[in-house]
Design an enzyme around this catalytic site. Structure first.
Site, PDB file in Angstrom:
ATOM      1  N   HIS A   1     -21.046  50.314   2.058  1.00 17.69           N
ATOM      2  CA  HIS A   1     -20.151  50.591   3.185  1.00 17.69           C
ATOM      3  C   HIS A   1     -20.914  51.433   4.199  1.00 17.69           C
ATOM      4  O   HIS A   1     -22.117  51.690   4.028  1.00 17.69           O
ATOM      5  CB  HIS A   1     -18.870  51.287   2.690  1.00 17.69           C
ATOM      6  CG  HIS A   1     -19.134  52.489   1.827  1.00 17.69           C
ATOM      7  ND1 HIS A   1     -19.763  53.633   2.293  1.00 17.69           N
ATOM      8  CD2 HIS A   1     -18.884  52.724   0.515  1.00 17.69           C
ATOM      9  CE1 HIS A   1     -19.857  54.525   1.326  1.00 17.69           C
ATOM     10  NE2 HIS A   1     -19.336  53.999   0.215  1.00 17.69           N
TER      11      HIS A   1
ATOM     12  N   HIS B   1     -23.270  54.235   3.020  1.00 21.35           N
ATOM     13  CA  HIS B   1     -24.601  53.793   2.575  1.00 21.35           C
ATOM     14  C   HIS B   1     -25.461  53.418   3.789  1.00 21.35           C
ATOM     15  O   HIS B   1     -26.663  53.718   3.832  1.00 21.35           O
ATOM     16  CB  HIS B   1     -24.493  52.557   1.671  1.00 21.35           C
ATOM     17  CG  HIS B   1     -23.699  52.766   0.416  1.00 21.35           C
ATOM     18  ND1 HIS B   1     -22.462  52.206   0.212  1.00 21.35           N
ATOM     19  CD2 HIS B   1     -23.973  53.475  -0.716  1.00 21.35           C
ATOM     20  CE1 HIS B   1     -22.008  52.537  -0.986  1.00 21.35           C
ATOM     21  NE2 HIS B   1     -22.904  53.317  -1.569  1.00 21.35           N
TER      22      HIS B   1
ATOM     23  N   SER C   1     -17.015  53.545  -2.421  1.00 19.28           N
ATOM     24  CA  SER C   1     -16.855  52.188  -2.981  1.00 19.28           C
ATOM     25  C   SER C   1     -15.555  52.105  -3.770  1.00 19.28           C
ATOM     26  O   SER C   1     -14.987  51.027  -3.934  1.00 19.28           O
ATOM     27  CB  SER C   1     -18.034  51.852  -3.897  1.00 19.28           C
ATOM     28  OG  SER C   1     -19.242  52.014  -3.200  1.00 19.28           O
TER      29      SER C   1
HETATM   30  P1  AMP Z   1     -23.044  55.245  -4.666  1.00 17.85           P
HETATM   31  O1  AMP Z   1     -23.329  53.808  -4.351  1.00 17.85           O
HETATM   32  O2  AMP Z   1     -21.593  55.591  -4.628  1.00 17.85           O
HETATM   33  O3  AMP Z   1     -23.752  55.724  -5.894  1.00 17.85           O
HETATM   34  O4  AMP Z   1     -23.669  56.070  -3.464  1.00 17.85           O
HETATM   35  C1  AMP Z   1     -25.013  55.918  -3.095  1.00 17.85           C
HETATM   36  C2  AMP Z   1     -25.370  57.005  -2.119  1.00 17.85           C
HETATM   37  O5  AMP Z   1     -24.540  56.895  -0.972  1.00 17.85           O
HETATM   38  C3  AMP Z   1     -25.178  58.415  -2.691  1.00 17.85           C
HETATM   39  O6  AMP Z   1     -26.242  59.241  -2.270  1.00 17.85           O
HETATM   40  C4  AMP Z   1     -23.867  58.831  -2.070  1.00 17.85           C
HETATM   41  O7  AMP Z   1     -23.726  60.234  -1.924  1.00 17.85           O
HETATM   42  C5  AMP Z   1     -23.966  58.163  -0.705  1.00 17.85           C
HETATM   43  N1  AMP Z   1     -22.629  58.019  -0.114  1.00 17.85           N
HETATM   44  C6  AMP Z   1     -21.541  57.446  -0.694  1.00 17.85           C
HETATM   45  N2  AMP Z   1     -20.472  57.551   0.129  1.00 17.85           N
HETATM   46  C7  AMP Z   1     -20.897  58.202   1.240  1.00 17.85           C
HETATM   47  C8  AMP Z   1     -20.271  58.624   2.441  1.00 17.85           C
HETATM   48  N3  AMP Z   1     -18.969  58.398   2.682  1.00 17.85           N
HETATM   49  N4  AMP Z   1     -21.010  59.275   3.374  1.00 17.85           N
HETATM   50  C9  AMP Z   1     -22.336  59.523   3.134  1.00 17.85           C
HETATM   51  N5  AMP Z   1     -22.987  59.141   2.020  1.00 17.85           N
HETATM   52  C10 AMP Z   1     -22.285  58.502   1.084  1.00 17.85           C
END
Ligand code: AMP
Length: 273
Positions: A31, A34, A183
């Site tokens: 999203h 990311h 997500s």
């Molecule tokens: P994930 O796929 O949820 O493991 O997230 C991958 C990376 O994206 C991690 O470093 C999260 O902290 C970052 N991330 C997820 N959501 C957000 C958001 N809303 N704003 C900024 N970074 C995000």
């Protein structure tokens, strides 16, 4: 864009390139949050590597590993449109074998907050991030402030294990209604989404109180509990940026963190003051 699933092939490919590498590890279902990480990595490096890996070892036995949203084809398109150079898309067998060396989360800061509600979670996170950072050997790796405790523990690991990578924190990206992008937001019904807005509202309330010079953390937490009711609150915590308890807000050195369950969905949010 190259898509590689074999860690050794990726290592070999990157070793030949001799360019600065920015790395964005994710679990997919990409999203705008990311994408913000990817944009930052594009600006600051010659090559950008994104990984998509739903890491089994960071999910507890009763958690949503099997249900975790997977959007492989859409994710590939997003990466291509964002100008990602290499997408690392391993399977669990490419990363783990039957008897594993593990990284342990620190005893205190790894077992408070999310680590208290999900014991063992951060050992799984640190183990996979150690593996990914070793595979990619990036100059810079990008992590969202949304997962503030994860970001803190990864920064600690990199420092305490004398690793050669800079960890770059990226600000939280929110939807127009204020909800932090995640997500897991796809799990929310329309009604639950409205309820979930209490989370950013509680953080807004805290920042307003601080603006009025109310700095006692107990007072701020009490006001936040009132905004969040009747949500099931896992924690509201006010810490310094070293993740230690404080009794009074220290401007420039404070994080307020919330985790709440909306229906069955666990949502995290925070503000850095
Ligand atoms: P994930 O796929 O949820 O493991 O997230 C991958 C990376 O994206 C991690 O470093 C999260 O902290 C970052 N991330 C997820 N959501 C957000 C958001 N809303 N704003 C900024 N970074 C995000």
């Amino acid at each position: 864009m190259k898509i590689i699933s074999d860690p050794f092939e990726l290592k070999k490919y990157l070793q030949k390139i001799h360019k600065s590498v920015g790395f964005v590890p994710t679990m997919g279902a990409l999203h705008e949050g990311h994408i913000e990480l990817i944009k930052n990595a594009k600006k600051e490096n010659e090559i950008v590597v994104v990984s998509i890996f739903v890491n089994p070892t960071q999910f507890l036995a009763d958690e949503d590993l099997d249900k975790y949203p997977r959007k492989d084809e859409a994710d590939k398109k997003i990466c291509q449109l964002c100008g990602v150079d290499v997408l690392f898309f391993p399977k669990a067998d490419d990363i783990y074998s039957y008897d594993e060396v593990k990284v342990c989360a620190p005893d205190v800061r790894g077992y408070i907050l999310e680590g208290a509600t999900r014991p063992g979670h951060f050992s799984g996170v640190l183990t996979v991030v150690m593996k990914l950072l070793n595979i990619v050997s990036a100059d810079k790796a990008y992590f969202g402030k949304k997962d503030a405790q994860q970001l803190h523990l990864i920064s600690l690991m990199v420092k305490q294990f004398f690793m050669n990578v800079s960890i770059v924190p990226v600000d939280i990206v929110r939807d127009s209604d204020g909800l932090a992008l995640s997500s897991r937001n796809v799990y929310l019904s329309e009604k639950e989404r409205q309820e979930a807005l209490k989370i950013p509202k509680s953080l807004y309330t805290a920042s307003q109180l601080i603006g009025k010079n109310i700095l006692k953390t107990q007072e701020i937490k009490k006001a936040m509990f009132e905004v969040l009711a009747p949500l099931s609150i896992e924690y509201i915590e006010i810490l310094n940026r070293n993740f230690e308890m404080i009794e009074e807000i220290e401007l420039g050195n404070t994080i307020i963190l919330v985790e709440a369950l909306v229906g069955k969905t666990r949502l995290l949010d925070n503000i850095w003051l």
